[in-house]
Write a protein that holds these residues in place. Structure first.
Motif, PDB file in Angstrom:
ATOM      1  N   THR A  50      -1.786 -13.069  -7.856  1.00 20.84           N
ATOM      2  CA  THR A  50      -0.665 -12.750  -6.976  1.00 20.84           C
ATOM      3  C   THR A  50      -0.922 -13.255  -5.566  1.00 20.84           C
ATOM      4  OG1 THR A  50      -1.516 -10.607  -6.234  1.00 20.84           O
ATOM      5  CG2 THR A  50      -0.192 -10.627  -8.269  1.00 20.84           C
ATOM      6  N   ASP A  51       0.149 -13.365  -4.817  1.00 17.39           N
ATOM      7  CA  ASP A  51       0.026 -13.550  -3.381  1.00 17.39           C
ATOM      8  C   ASP A  51      -0.598 -12.273  -2.819  1.00 17.39           C
ATOM      9  OD1 ASP A  51       1.279 -16.049  -3.466  1.00 17.39           O
ATOM     10  OD2 ASP A  51       3.273 -15.180  -3.141  1.00 17.39           O
ATOM     11  N   LEU A  52      -1.020 -12.321  -1.583  1.00 16.06           N
ATOM     12  CA  LEU A  52      -1.556 -11.143  -0.925  1.00 16.06           C
ATOM     13  C   LEU A  52      -0.453 -10.094  -0.816  1.00 16.06           C
ATOM     14  CD1 LEU A  52      -4.132 -10.049   0.464  1.00 16.06           C
ATOM     15  CD2 LEU A  52      -3.131 -10.825   2.621  1.00 16.06           C
ATOM     16  N   VAL A  53      -0.747  -8.878  -1.266  1.00 18.40           N
ATOM     17  CA  VAL A  53       0.191  -7.758  -1.203  1.00 18.40           C
ATOM     18  C   VAL A  53      -0.251  -6.852  -0.059  1.00 18.40           C
ATOM     19  CG1 VAL A  53       1.115  -5.748  -2.430  1.00 18.40           C
ATOM     20  CG2 VAL A  53       0.558  -7.843  -3.704  1.00 18.40           C
ATOM     21  N   THR A  54       0.662  -6.544   0.847  1.00 15.82           N
ATOM     22  CA  THR A  54       0.377  -5.605   1.928  1.00 15.82           C
ATOM     23  C   THR A  54       1.267  -4.383   1.737  1.00 15.82           C
ATOM     24  OG1 THR A  54      -0.186  -7.412   3.444  1.00 15.82           O
ATOM     25  CG2 THR A  54       0.283  -5.263   4.425  1.00 15.82           C
ATOM     26  N   TYR A  55       0.632  -3.234   1.560  1.00 19.93           N
ATOM     27  CA  TYR A  55       1.359  -1.992   1.325  1.00 19.93           C
ATOM     28  C   TYR A  55       1.797  -1.373   2.651  1.00 19.93           C
ATOM     29  CZ  TYR A  55      -0.236  -2.491  -3.458  1.00 19.93           C
ATOM     30  OH  TYR A  55      -0.446  -2.962  -4.725  1.00 19.93           O
ATOM     31  N   ALA A  56       2.693  -0.405   2.593  1.00 18.65           N
ATOM     32  CA  ALA A  56       3.253   0.223   3.788  1.00 18.65           C
ATOM     33  C   ALA A  56       2.175   0.807   4.701  1.00 18.65           C
ATOM     34  CB  ALA A  56       4.254   1.306   3.393  1.00 18.65           C
ATOM     35  N   ASN A  57       1.056   1.254   4.130  1.00 12.41           N
ATOM     36  CA  ASN A  57      -0.020   1.844   4.936  1.00 12.41           C
ATOM     37  C   ASN A  57      -0.977   0.789   5.505  1.00 12.41           C
ATOM     38  OD1 ASN A  57      -1.521   1.051   2.732  1.00 12.41           O
ATOM     39  ND2 ASN A  57      -2.281   3.089   2.240  1.00 12.41           N
ATOM     40  N   GLY A  58      -0.693  -0.513   5.235  1.00  9.25           N
ATOM     41  CA  GLY A  58      -1.526  -1.592   5.752  1.00  9.25           C
ATOM     42  C   GLY A  58      -2.592  -2.089   4.794  1.00  9.25           C
ATOM     43  N   ASP A  59      -2.850  -1.362   3.715  1.00  7.35           N
ATOM     44  CA  ASP A  59      -3.829  -1.820   2.726  1.00  7.35           C
ATOM     45  C   ASP A  59      -3.381  -3.145   2.135  1.00  7.35           C
ATOM     46  OD1 ASP A  59      -5.241   0.495   3.147  1.00  7.35           O
ATOM     47  OD2 ASP A  59      -4.714   1.427   1.232  1.00  7.35           O
ATOM     48  N   GLN A  60      -4.353  -4.035   1.895  1.00  8.60           N
ATOM     49  CA  GLN A  60      -4.055  -5.349   1.328  1.00  8.60           C
ATOM     50  C   GLN A  60      -4.803  -5.539   0.020  1.00  8.60           C
ATOM     51  OE1 GLN A  60      -5.136  -7.916   4.661  1.00  8.60           O
ATOM     52  NE2 GLN A  60      -2.962  -8.151   5.110  1.00  8.60           N
TER      53      GLN A  60
END
Length: 164
Positions: A90-100
């Motif tokens: 996958t491409d880099l996923v950034t969650y709402a809390n900033g975790d990648q």
């Protein structure tokens, strides 16, 4: 979607830095009473979108075992993995809390063995089979996943999913 404990423990050490994780997607099919192929989809509780069953592979778990486990935990059904259809990153996923996170995804074609599909663990609000060609609205990624599952090419695809 609940974050597995092993990820919470890792995050305590690395913060929101990118993690390399393994994911498993289960494209689950069955034959209807009238002989048509149907595919299982779940409506996610976190964003309301329809998708195939997906989940994070636990440490030491084989990705195919994760697909079977997720089917049971999320939809209350038993499945058998037929084969690995595609493997991608996958491409880099950034969650709402900033975790990648970046996932190596394993997409499996699975056959429904039994069980009444239903939301089990709170990660989904609906679970249903849809006739092939009559799928619910899907994201671009899940449309592409379904295209490779339905095509059922004899070889495992590697790399980016083809555009549907």
């Amino acid at each position: 979607m609940a974050t597995p404990d092993f990820i919470l423990e890792l995050r305590a050490h690395v913060g929101s830095m990118p993690l390399w994780l393994s994911g498993s997607a289960a494209g689950i099919h069955r034959l209807s009473a009238d002989g048509r192929t149907e595919w299982l989809f779940v409506r996610r509780a976190d964003n309301g979108r329809w998708s195939v069953l997906t989940g994070i592979v636990d440490p030491g778990e084989h990705p195919a075992e994760a697909a079977v486990r997720e089917a049971s935990e999320e939809a209350g059904i038993d499945v058998e993995v037929e084969r690995l259809v595609w493997q991608s990153v996958t491409d880099l996923v950034t969650y709402a809390n900033g975790d990648q996170t970046r996932y190596i995804n394993h997409i499996f074609r699975c056959r429904w063995l039994g069980g009444d599909p239903r939301p089990v663990d709170g990660e989904n609000t609906e679970v249903a089979f849809f006739p092939e060609g009559e799928f619910p609205p899907l994201s671009d990624e899940h449309t592409r996943i379904m295209a490779v599952l339905v095509a059922d090419a004899p070889e495992c695809g590697l790399g980016a999913l083809p555009h549907a």
